[in-house]
Motif scaffolding. Structure first.
Motif, PDB file in Angstrom:
ATOM      1  N   GLY A   1       0.818  -1.379  -0.073  1.00 26.03           N
ATOM      2  CA  GLY A   1       0.003   0.000   0.170  1.00 26.03           C
ATOM      3  C   GLY A   1       0.617   1.327  -0.050  1.00 26.03           C
ATOM      4  N   ILE A   2       2.101   1.100   0.031  1.00 26.66           N
ATOM      5  CA  ILE A   2       3.093   2.092  -0.021  1.00 26.66           C
ATOM      6  C   ILE A   2       3.863   2.565  -1.077  1.00 26.66           C
ATOM      7  CG2 ILE A   2       4.849   3.627   1.255  1.00 26.66           C
ATOM      8  CD1 ILE A   2       2.130   3.541   2.870  1.00 26.66           C
ATOM      9  N   GLY A   3       4.591   1.148  -1.333  1.00 27.54           N
ATOM     10  CA  GLY A   3       5.253   1.412  -2.646  1.00 27.54           C
ATOM     11  C   GLY A   3       6.679   0.465  -2.474  1.00 27.54           C
ATOM     12  N   THR A   4       7.374   0.631  -3.340  1.00 26.29           N
ATOM     13  CA  THR A   4       8.594  -0.547  -3.644  1.00 26.29           C
ATOM     14  C   THR A   4       9.964   0.637  -3.889  1.00 26.29           C
ATOM     15  OG1 THR A   4       7.359  -2.192  -4.262  1.00 26.29           O
ATOM     16  CG2 THR A   4       9.662  -2.561  -4.448  1.00 26.29           C
ATOM     17  N   GLN A   5      10.824   0.167  -3.130  1.00 26.81           N
ATOM     18  CA  GLN A   5      12.300   0.824  -3.488  1.00 26.81           C
ATOM     19  C   GLN A   5      13.350   0.080  -3.874  1.00 26.81           C
ATOM     20  OE1 GLN A   5      13.887   4.170  -0.752  1.00 26.81           O
ATOM     21  NE2 GLN A   5      15.163   2.501  -0.325  1.00 26.81           N
ATOM     22  N   LEU A   6      14.061   0.433  -4.746  1.00 27.73           N
ATOM     23  CA  LEU A   6      15.391  -0.265  -5.056  1.00 27.73           C
ATOM     24  C   LEU A   6      16.701   0.508  -4.703  1.00 27.73           C
ATOM     25  CD1 LEU A   6      17.318  -2.161  -6.764  1.00 27.73           C
ATOM     26  CD2 LEU A   6      16.889  -0.898  -8.658  1.00 27.73           C
ATOM     27  N   LYS A   7      17.601  -0.081  -3.971  1.00 22.07           N
ATOM     28  CA  LYS A   7      18.714   0.671  -3.425  1.00 22.07           C
ATOM     29  C   LYS A   7      19.904   0.081  -4.201  1.00 22.07           C
ATOM     30  CE  LYS A   7      19.086   3.621  -0.499  1.00 22.07           C
ATOM     31  NZ  LYS A   7      18.949   5.036  -0.441  1.00 22.07           N
ATOM     32  N   LEU A   8      20.581   0.716  -5.142  1.00 18.85           N
ATOM     33  CA  LEU A   8      21.775  -0.005  -5.489  1.00 18.85           C
ATOM     34  C   LEU A   8      23.059   0.649  -5.267  1.00 18.85           C
ATOM     35  CD1 LEU A   8      22.670  -2.210  -7.798  1.00 18.85           C
ATOM     36  CD2 LEU A   8      21.699  -0.393  -9.639  1.00 18.85           C
ATOM     37  N   ILE A   9      23.824  -0.112  -4.664  1.00 15.22           N
ATOM     38  CA  ILE A   9      25.260   0.816  -4.402  1.00 15.22           C
ATOM     39  C   ILE A   9      26.340   0.064  -5.066  1.00 15.22           C
ATOM     40  CG2 ILE A   9      26.815   1.282  -2.657  1.00 15.22           C
ATOM     41  CD1 ILE A   9      24.310   1.326  -0.685  1.00 15.22           C
ATOM     42  N   TYR A  10      27.248   0.807  -5.741  1.00 14.72           N
ATOM     43  CA  TYR A  10      28.444   0.187  -6.590  1.00 14.72           C
ATOM     44  C   TYR A  10      29.616   0.829  -6.098  1.00 14.72           C
ATOM     45  CZ  TYR A  10      31.779  -0.749 -10.226  1.00 14.72           C
ATOM     46  OH  TYR A  10      32.927  -1.215 -10.845  1.00 14.72           O
ATOM     47  N   LEU A  11      30.522   0.292  -5.427  1.00 14.42           N
ATOM     48  CA  LEU A  11      31.851   0.983  -5.072  1.00 14.42           C
ATOM     49  C   LEU A  11      32.614   1.336  -5.795  1.00 14.42           C
ATOM     50  CD1 LEU A  11      32.448  -1.363  -1.853  1.00 14.42           C
ATOM     51  CD2 LEU A  11      31.506   0.741  -1.913  1.00 14.42           C
ATOM     52  N   LEU A  12      33.157   2.702  -5.785  1.00 17.36           N
ATOM     53  CA  LEU A  12      34.033   3.229  -6.908  1.00 17.36           C
ATOM     54  C   LEU A  12      35.482   3.004  -6.465  1.00 17.36           C
ATOM     55  CD1 LEU A  12      32.063   6.863  -7.419  1.00 17.36           C
ATOM     56  CD2 LEU A  12      32.140   4.706  -8.935  1.00 17.36           C
ATOM     57  N   GLU A  13      36.356   2.624  -7.365  1.00 14.10           N
ATOM     58  CA  GLU A  13      37.590   2.300  -7.399  1.00 14.10           C
ATOM     59  C   GLU A  13      38.294   3.665  -7.012  1.00 14.10           C
ATOM     60  OE1 GLU A  13      39.047   0.024 -10.186  1.00 14.10           O
ATOM     61  OE2 GLU A  13      38.008  -1.660  -9.800  1.00 14.10           O
TER      62      GLU A  13
END
Length: 252
Positions: free
Chosen positions: A240-252
């Motif tokens: 009833g609220i929603g969906t979230q994608l959290k994507l983290i990619y470490l930078l060199e």
């Protein structure tokens, strides 16, 4: 046997037992070290195998998308172009002009879709540009309102990694349009000092996060792609609220 001889025998026996204990301990240590080494090798082999399978699956999927893109552009695109030309040449007044305009709009969207799924086209442009174009395409479709925000100074990333990151966000956006019944979609790209963080959020019907074990193909694809490039992808949702994608990619 006198006292001194007895003490000597006991000392020799104790020495032998001690040496036997040392030998057993050394052999056990060597055995455990070898066993742990074999286990680590087995785990690494399994990881390499799983990685190879994942890479193969992604290559097959990208090749399939490339073929679909060509079919859309070359065959269906040509048919729509022909239909537009014929509609423009028919004497039907304003109605036929509107038909030609509608066909033209559909042709433009078809070309945009063809480009968005073609790996070669994406490989020639940045992640930021690809996401901007995908958000714009969603807005043109008018299924929902999509917003895009870029924070921080962009950093160059390997092109193969960019394609995988784009596919992950694209997968989430497609699932949002197909299943979420959302009216809004937000995509935020933030370049931090040590990481690239991408957040995609919709206000749809959501689902029970505790039932994530019963994953669909979309969620499974997102996780496999993230793991392949060493990124961290987390999907959270509230009914009833929603969906979230959290994507983290470490930078060199």
């Amino acid at each position: 046997m006198d006292q001194e001889t007895l003490q000597l025998v006991i000392l020799v026996v104790l020495l032998i037992l001690f040496l036997l204990a040392v030998i057993v301990f050394v052999l056990f240590s060597v055995f455990m070290k070898r066993k742990n080494s074999l286990l680590r090798e087995q785990i690494e082999t399994e990881k390499r195998y799983e990685r190879a399978i994942a890479e193969t699956q992604i290559e097959i999927r990208e090749e399939t998308l490339r073929n679909i893109s060509w079919e859309l552009h070359d065959n269906i695109g040509q048919l729509l172009t022909l239909a537009k030309i014929k509609a423009q040449n028919v004497e039907g007044g304003q109605e036929m002009l509107e038909v030609a305009e509608t066909i033209g709009t559909g042709l433009n969207e078809l070309r945009a879709l063809s480009k968005s799924i073609n790996p070669e086209a994406i490989n020639g442009q940045s992640l930021i540009y690809s996401l901007e174009q995908e958000v714009s395409r969603f807005n043109r479709l008018k299924f929902l309102s999509a917003d895009y925000e870029l924070l921080g100074d962009a950093v160059a990333i390997d092109s193969k990694v960019e394609i995988v990151l784009f596919r992950i966000v694209q997968e989430f956006m497609t699932n949002t349009m197909k299943h979420s019944k959302a009216s809004k979609l937000e995509v935020k790209v933030q370049f931090k000092a040590d990481a690239l963080e991408i957040t995609a959020l919709d206000d749809g019907v959501g689902f029970d996060s505790e039932k994530l074990l019963e994953k669909g193909i979309g969620l499974s694809n997102i996780e496999k792609r993230a793991e392949l490039i060493g990124a961290d992808a987390k999907i959270s949702s509230i009914p009833g609220i929603g969906t979230q994608l959290k994507l983290i990619y470490l930078l060199e």
